[in-house]
Scaffold this active site. Structure first.
Site, PDB file in Angstrom:
ATOM      1  N   ARG A   1       2.580   1.701  -4.817  1.00  0.00           N
ATOM      2  CA  ARG A   1       3.720   1.517  -3.905  1.00  0.00           C
ATOM      3  C   ARG A   1       3.355   0.639  -2.724  1.00  0.00           C
ATOM      4  O   ARG A   1       2.261   0.734  -2.182  1.00  0.00           O
ATOM      5  CB  ARG A   1       4.185   2.864  -3.343  1.00  0.00           C
ATOM      6  CG  ARG A   1       4.950   3.718  -4.299  1.00  0.00           C
ATOM      7  CD  ARG A   1       5.468   4.926  -3.591  1.00  0.00           C
ATOM      8  NE  ARG A   1       4.371   5.569  -2.862  1.00  0.00           N
ATOM      9  CZ  ARG A   1       4.309   6.844  -2.577  1.00  0.00           C
ATOM     10  NH1 ARG A   1       5.272   7.639  -2.912  1.00  0.00           N
ATOM     11  NH2 ARG A   1       3.285   7.342  -1.941  1.00  0.00           N
TER      12      ARG A   1
ATOM     13  N   GLY B   1      -3.786   2.647   0.536  1.00  0.00           N
ATOM     14  CA  GLY B   1      -4.616   1.981  -0.474  1.00  0.00           C
ATOM     15  C   GLY B   1      -3.998   0.688  -0.973  1.00  0.00           C
ATOM     16  O   GLY B   1      -4.684  -0.323  -1.146  1.00  0.00           O
ATOM     17  N   CYS B   2      -2.702   0.707  -1.201  1.00  0.00           N
ATOM     18  CA  CYS B   2      -2.007  -0.484  -1.701  1.00  0.00           C
ATOM     19  C   CYS B   2      -1.991  -1.587  -0.653  1.00  0.00           C
ATOM     20  O   CYS B   2      -2.124  -2.767  -0.980  1.00  0.00           O
ATOM     21  CB  CYS B   2      -0.591  -0.115  -2.143  1.00  0.00           C
ATOM     22  SG  CYS B   2      -0.575   1.077  -3.502  1.00  0.00           S
ATOM     23  N   THR B   3      -1.848  -1.213   0.603  1.00  0.00           N
ATOM     24  CA  THR B   3      -1.875  -2.187   1.690  1.00  0.00           C
ATOM     25  C   THR B   3      -3.272  -2.793   1.816  1.00  0.00           C
ATOM     26  O   THR B   3      -3.416  -4.010   1.948  1.00  0.00           O
ATOM     27  CB  THR B   3      -1.426  -1.537   3.013  1.00  0.00           C
ATOM     28  OG1 THR B   3      -0.085  -1.058   2.847  1.00  0.00           O
ATOM     29  CG2 THR B   3      -1.487  -2.522   4.166  1.00  0.00           C
TER      30      THR B   3
ATOM     31  N   ALA C   1      -3.713  -5.301  -1.132  1.00  0.00           N
ATOM     32  CA  ALA C   1      -2.936  -6.535  -0.967  1.00  0.00           C
ATOM     33  C   ALA C   1      -3.477  -7.388   0.179  1.00  0.00           C
ATOM     34  O   ALA C   1      -3.564  -8.614   0.060  1.00  0.00           O
ATOM     35  CB  ALA C   1      -1.464  -6.202  -0.743  1.00  0.00           C
TER      36      ALA C   1
END
Length: 163
Positions: A44, A49-51, A54
């Site tokens: 998401r 973690g995703c931030t 990216a």
């Protein structure tokens, strides 16, 4: 966290796909014909973690481009959420809106996960590095979000199809 890795194997033809990206336009595997690219699946937008993942890829985007590799991030988030994510963090590559999970299923990364004794369906964080011939050069099923770029660069450096 226990999770099942993708059933795809290195050397196999990468799954064909057609998807919508953050601006509402379409992307397909045909758009990457003759190019090296990485498709990374993440749960998401706007999560820690995703931030981190990216942002790590964005901070090192020029080095990845110099190595001749394109990046496509994929999550089940809608275009509007991707646009907010891109605007907030300056993401420099396209994000696919796989709301129907067609790409996730094609790559085998939507599956059963276990966390703290609970089972649920979710995105299995993975990266697929695809060579110029559309073959899976490498599958990363253990992704380190904060150093993702380094791991991709090591694979590119050590992978015969990418030399």
């Amino acid at each position: 966290m226990t999770q099942i890795a993708s059933p795809l194997k290195s050397g196999a033809k990468a799954p064909d796909f057609q998807t919508t990206i953050q601006d509402g336009s379409n992307r397909s595997s045909a758009d990457y014909a003759g190019k090296k690219y990485a498709v990374y699946f993440y749960p998401r937008d706007m999560t820690p973690g995703c931030t981190a993942q990216a942002c790590n890829l964005t901070e090192n985007f020029d080095a990845l481009q110099e190595a001749g590799i394109e990046i496509l991030g994929v999550s089940p988030d809608p275009a509007a959420k991707h646009m907010k994510f891109i605007d907030k963090y300056g993401i420099r590559f396209d994000l696919a809106c796989d709301e129907d999970k067609a790409m996730h299923n094609a790559f085998g990364v939507w599956g059963l996960k276990k966390f703290m004794g609970k089972e649920f369906m979710g995105v299995i964080r993975s990266t697929f590095i695809i060579d110029k011939n559309g073959r899976l050069a490498h599958i990363m099923d253990k992704v380190r979000t904060k150093t993702h770029h380094e791991d991709v660069m090591k694979i590119l450096k050590n992978s015969i199809p990418f030399r």
